[in-house]
Design an enzyme around this catalytic site. Structure first.
Site, PDB file in Angstrom:
ATOM      1  N   ASN A  49      -5.382   1.900 -13.247  1.00  0.00           N
ATOM      2  CA  ASN A  49      -4.420   1.171 -12.690  1.00  0.00           C
ATOM      3  C   ASN A  49      -2.822   1.611 -13.029  1.00  0.00           C
ATOM      4  OD1 ASN A  49      -3.650  -1.493 -11.544  1.00  0.00           O
ATOM      5  ND2 ASN A  49      -2.859  -2.100 -13.429  1.00  0.00           N
ATOM      6  N   HIS A  99       0.865   0.107 -13.269  1.00  0.00           N
ATOM      7  CA  HIS A  99       1.702  -0.767 -13.510  1.00  0.00           C
ATOM      8  C   HIS A  99       3.126  -0.623 -13.762  1.00  0.00           C
ATOM      9  CE1 HIS A  99       2.601  -4.961 -14.970  1.00  0.00           C
ATOM     10  NE2 HIS A  99       3.467  -4.464 -15.823  1.00  0.00           N
ATOM     11  N   GLY A 118       0.695  -1.279  -0.170  1.00  0.00           N
ATOM     12  CA  GLY A 118       0.050  -0.011  -0.106  1.00  0.00           C
ATOM     13  C   GLY A 118       0.814   1.341  -0.057  1.00  0.00           C
ATOM     14  N   SER A 119       2.014   1.170  -0.512  1.00  0.00           N
ATOM     15  CA  SER A 119       2.875   2.548  -0.497  1.00  0.00           C
ATOM     16  C   SER A 119       2.246   3.469  -1.460  1.00  0.00           C
ATOM     17  CB  SER A 119       4.371   2.308  -0.701  1.00  0.00           C
ATOM     18  OG  SER A 119       4.546   1.553  -1.995  1.00  0.00           O
ATOM     19  N   ASN A 120       1.797   3.033  -2.477  1.00  0.00           N
ATOM     20  CA  ASN A 120       1.119   3.898  -3.637  1.00  0.00           C
ATOM     21  C   ASN A 120      -0.070   4.560  -2.853  1.00  0.00           C
ATOM     22  OD1 ASN A 120       2.309   4.276  -6.452  1.00  0.00           O
ATOM     23  ND2 ASN A 120       2.646   2.048  -5.799  1.00  0.00           N
ATOM     24  N   MET A 127      -3.802  -7.021  -6.916  1.00  0.00           N
ATOM     25  CA  MET A 127      -3.349  -8.126  -7.569  1.00  0.00           C
ATOM     26  C   MET A 127      -4.274  -9.207  -8.262  1.00  0.00           C
ATOM     27  SD  MET A 127      -0.263  -6.732  -7.780  1.00  0.00           S
ATOM     28  CE  MET A 127       0.663  -7.818  -8.577  1.00  0.00           C
ATOM     29  N   LYS A 128      -5.720  -8.642  -8.430  1.00  0.00           N
ATOM     30  CA  LYS A 128      -6.624  -9.697  -8.820  1.00  0.00           C
ATOM     31  C   LYS A 128      -6.847  -9.274 -10.380  1.00  0.00           C
ATOM     32  CE  LYS A 128      -9.074 -12.067  -5.363  1.00  0.00           C
ATOM     33  NZ  LYS A 128      -7.827 -11.856  -4.293  1.00  0.00           N
ATOM     34  N   ILE A 129      -7.284 -10.149 -11.236  1.00  0.00           N
ATOM     35  CA  ILE A 129      -7.735  -9.634 -12.543  1.00  0.00           C
ATOM     36  C   ILE A 129      -9.166  -9.314 -12.335  1.00  0.00           C
ATOM     37  CG2 ILE A 129      -8.386 -10.561 -14.645  1.00  0.00           C
ATOM     38  CD1 ILE A 129      -6.199 -12.682 -14.531  1.00  0.00           C
ATOM     39  N   VAL A 130      -9.538  -8.162 -12.825  1.00  0.00           N
ATOM     40  CA  VAL A 130     -10.929  -7.444 -12.696  1.00  0.00           C
ATOM     41  C   VAL A 130     -11.618  -8.210 -13.732  1.00  0.00           C
ATOM     42  CG1 VAL A 130     -12.224  -5.428 -12.953  1.00  0.00           C
ATOM     43  CG2 VAL A 130     -10.104  -5.463 -11.909  1.00  0.00           C
TER      44      VAL A 130
HETATM   45  C1  GAR Z   1       3.303  -1.082  -7.300  1.00  0.00           C
HETATM   46  O1  GAR Z   1       4.707  -1.262  -7.765  1.00  0.00           O
HETATM   47  C2  GAR Z   1       2.120  -1.612  -8.532  1.00  0.00           C
HETATM   48  O2  GAR Z   1       2.776  -0.878  -9.472  1.00  0.00           O
HETATM   49  C3  GAR Z   1       2.285  -3.035  -8.855  1.00  0.00           C
HETATM   50  O3  GAR Z   1       2.401  -3.401  -7.394  1.00  0.00           O
HETATM   51  C4  GAR Z   1       2.940  -2.771  -6.442  1.00  0.00           C
HETATM   52  C5  GAR Z   1       2.151  -2.411  -5.438  1.00  0.00           C
HETATM   53  O4  GAR Z   1       2.981  -1.646  -4.253  1.00  0.00           O
HETATM   54  N1  GAR Z   1       0.996  -3.379  -9.582  1.00  0.00           N
HETATM   55  C6  GAR Z   1       1.140  -4.557 -10.234  1.00  0.00           C
HETATM   56  O5  GAR Z   1       2.282  -5.040 -10.353  1.00  0.00           O
HETATM   57  C7  GAR Z   1       0.047  -4.675 -11.092  1.00  0.00           C
HETATM   58  N2  GAR Z   1      -0.017  -5.691 -12.230  1.00  0.00           N
HETATM   59  P1  GAR Z   1       2.417  -0.885  -3.128  1.00  0.00           P
HETATM   60  O6  GAR Z   1       1.303  -1.805  -2.451  1.00  0.00           O
HETATM   61  O7  GAR Z   1       3.339  -0.539  -2.196  1.00  0.00           O
HETATM   62  O8  GAR Z   1       1.754   0.369  -3.817  1.00  0.00           O
END
Ligand code: GAR
Length: 185
Positions: free
Chosen positions: A100, A102, A12-14, A83-86
């Site tokens: 999303n 990526h 969840g840093s984003n 990380m689930k496919i919608v």
């Molecule tokens: C992020 O780097 C995001 O881009 C990636 O998961 C990480 C989550 O980090 N998403 C994918 O790979 C989707 N295909 P976070 O939980 O620290 O935000």
């Protein structure tokens, strides 16, 4: 004012970066023990979690998500490490209102391991992409993307960190460009 909900599966840093800059109506996690839920608590953001295994099937799980989004009158669903496919149930209602992030320069390295896959391929540069969500895997229309170099001195960890820093810069810019208002200072 447009309302956003963030979906995140793990760290969840984003989410944290977004919640520090924008009002987030709620965060949803598909794992009860995800660290993102602790971040939400500290930030005073409402959170919900439920797990696919507690439902008869993915359609029932996504029906519960649609209800939650509808109840909160969410305008934009912001996937940030979800990380689930919608699947169809959620897309039928929210396609065109779901984005999303990526950690690669799509269409290069789609899927769950964008950073590791680019690293393993020995690229000189990778990137970050923000796109609309459709029924494919990281295949929706691209809103914005930026390159991130891989330096000769990089380890996977430093490369990964540079990509994350680009994510933290790019996602707020894109939200703003989509008309999401920032928190008042
Ligand atoms: C992020 O780097 C995001 O881009 C990636 O998961 C990480 C989550 O980090 N998403 C994918 O790979 C989707 N295909 P976070 O939980 O620290 O935000």
């Amino acid at each position: 004012m447009k309302k956003i909900a963030v979906f995140a599966s793990g760290n969840g840093s984003n989410f944290q970066v977004l919640a520090e800059q924008f009002p987030v109506e709620f965060v949803f996690s598909d794992h009860h023990d995800a660290y993102v839920l602790k971040r939400a608590e500290k930030l005073g953001v409402k959170s919900y979690s439920f797990e696919l295994k507690d439902f008869a099937d993915k359609a029932a799980y996504e029906t519960a998500l649609v209800q939650l989004l509808d109840q909160h009158q969410i305008d934009l669903v912001v996937l940030a490490g979800y990380m689930k496919i919608v699947a169809r149930t959620l897309l039928d209602k929210y396609e065109g209102r779901m984005i999303n992030i990526h950690p690669a320069y799509l269409p290069e390295f789609p899927g769950a391991h964008g950073i590791e896959d680019a690293w393993a391929a020995g690229v000189k540069e990778s990137g970050v992409t923000i796109h609309w969500v459709d029924s494919g895997i990281d295949s929706g229309q691209i809103i914005r993307q930026k390159r991130v170099p891989r330096l000769a001195t990089d380890s996977l960890a430093t490369f990964e960190e540079r990509i994350h820093q680009m994510e933290y810069a790019l996602y707020p810019e894109v939200l703003e460009s989509l008309g999401i208002e920032r928190l008042a200072k």
